[in-house]
Write an enzyme that holds these catalytic residues in place. Structure first.
Site, short mmCIF file in Angstrom:
data_model
loop_
_atom_site.label_atom_id
_atom_site.label_comp_id
_atom_site.label_asym_id
_atom_site.label_seq_id
_atom_site.Cartn_x
_atom_site.Cartn_y
_atom_site.Cartn_z
N ASP A 72 51.01 42.12 49.07
CA ASP A 72 49.64 41.62 49.18
C ASP A 72 48.71 42.66 48.57
O ASP A 72 48.58 43.78 49.09
CB ASP A 72 49.29 41.38 50.65
N GLU B 146 45.77 48.67 49.59
CA GLU B 146 44.32 48.64 49.80
C GLU B 146 43.71 49.96 49.35
O GLU B 146 44.26 51.02 49.62
CB GLU B 146 44.02 48.40 51.29
N ASN C 124 45.19 52.83 44.53
CA ASN C 124 44.49 52.04 43.52
C ASN C 124 45.55 51.26 42.77
O ASN C 124 46.32 51.82 41.99
CB ASN C 124 43.72 52.97 42.58
N ASP D 35 37.42 41.49 45.31
CA ASP D 35 36.03 41.83 45.02
C ASP D 35 35.66 41.24 43.66
O ASP D 35 36.30 41.54 42.65
CB ASP D 35 35.87 43.35 45.00
N LYS E 133 28.74 41.49 37.87
CA LYS E 133 28.16 41.84 36.57
C LYS E 133 29.23 41.98 35.49
O LYS E 133 30.31 42.53 35.74
CB LYS E 133 27.37 43.15 36.69
N ASP F 209 36.84 32.38 46.85
CA ASP F 209 35.74 31.46 47.08
C ASP F 209 34.72 31.54 45.95
O ASP F 209 33.68 30.85 46.00
CB ASP F 209 35.08 31.72 48.43
#
Length: 217
Positions: free
Chosen positions: A40, A65, A92, A118, A122, A154
């Protein structure tokens, strides 16, 4: 007890995150090393994987994470529940994934999830998004044939970008002819997914299967 504040957005291109994670000693992490692995990417607090590990004890689960405090707390809870098929790692993913996956037995990685990453809205921050062509290539190299990649967001533009990058790679075949899935194929939703659906907002989902590529086709 003091409350630890965790930043919601972390720039993966920042200097402090440029050092790749060290290879894992897999035999010290999982009680049953030969079980299939579910990866994940961007696991946040790790509750999704924790529930999955409880439901599917015949799988091993690894959550990656970039926000270290979340990983520390997730591993504490994992230890309290004595889940020997679950581990969380601070890293990372953009520069650590090849090192981590190169040491696992071939065919072990059979499922990958990337959920509500995330979006970095921009255009000038687009390189900070997790699903880059390089990541798709790495997963194509290490995911077992017939293994799956499940994506959801979403944010439609992010879901489209992720879907298009996997569609563009010859190793991945879309399930559902490129259409969004109406249901989550996994038995556990993420916290973000539940919140989004409670607000009657759409979730864009895509599923890919790794196929064997012969002569680049």
């Amino acid at each position: 007890m003091a409350v630890v504040r965790v930043r919601q957005h972390v720039n993966p291109l920042a200097q402090k995150y440029l050092t790749p994670a060290s290879p894992l000693e897999w035999e010290k992490i999982y009680a049953e090393l030969n079980q299939p692995l579910h990866l994940d990417i961007g696991c946040a607090k790790g509750r999704f994987l924790l529930n999955m590990a409880e439901i599917e004890p015949n799988w091993n689960f690894l959550g990656l994470e970039i926000r270290e405090p979340l990983v520390v707390e997730a591993n504490k809870l994992r230890s309290q529940l004595n889940l020997t098929n679950l581990h969380y790692l601070f890293c990372n993913v953009n520069n650590s994934l090849p090192t981590l996956l190169s040491s696992i037995p071939p065919g072990t990685l059979q499922r990958v999830t990337i959920q509500f990453p995330d979006p970095w809205f921009k255009n000038r921050h687009a390189k900070r998004r997790v699903v880059q062509p390089e990541l798709v290539e790495i997963l194509a190299n290490y995911l077992a044939v017939d293994g799956v990649v499940f994506l959801q967001s979403d944010m439609e533009f992010i879901a489209v970008e992720m879907r298009d990058r996997f569609t563009a790679h010859p190793a991945f075949k879309s399930v559902g002819a490129g259409k969004w899935l109406t249901e989550n194929p996994l038995p556990v939703p993420t916290e973000r997914e539940v919140t989004t659906q409670k607000k009657s907002e759409p979730v864009y989902r895509a599923l890919f299967v790794k196929r064997e590529v012969v002569n680049g086709e």
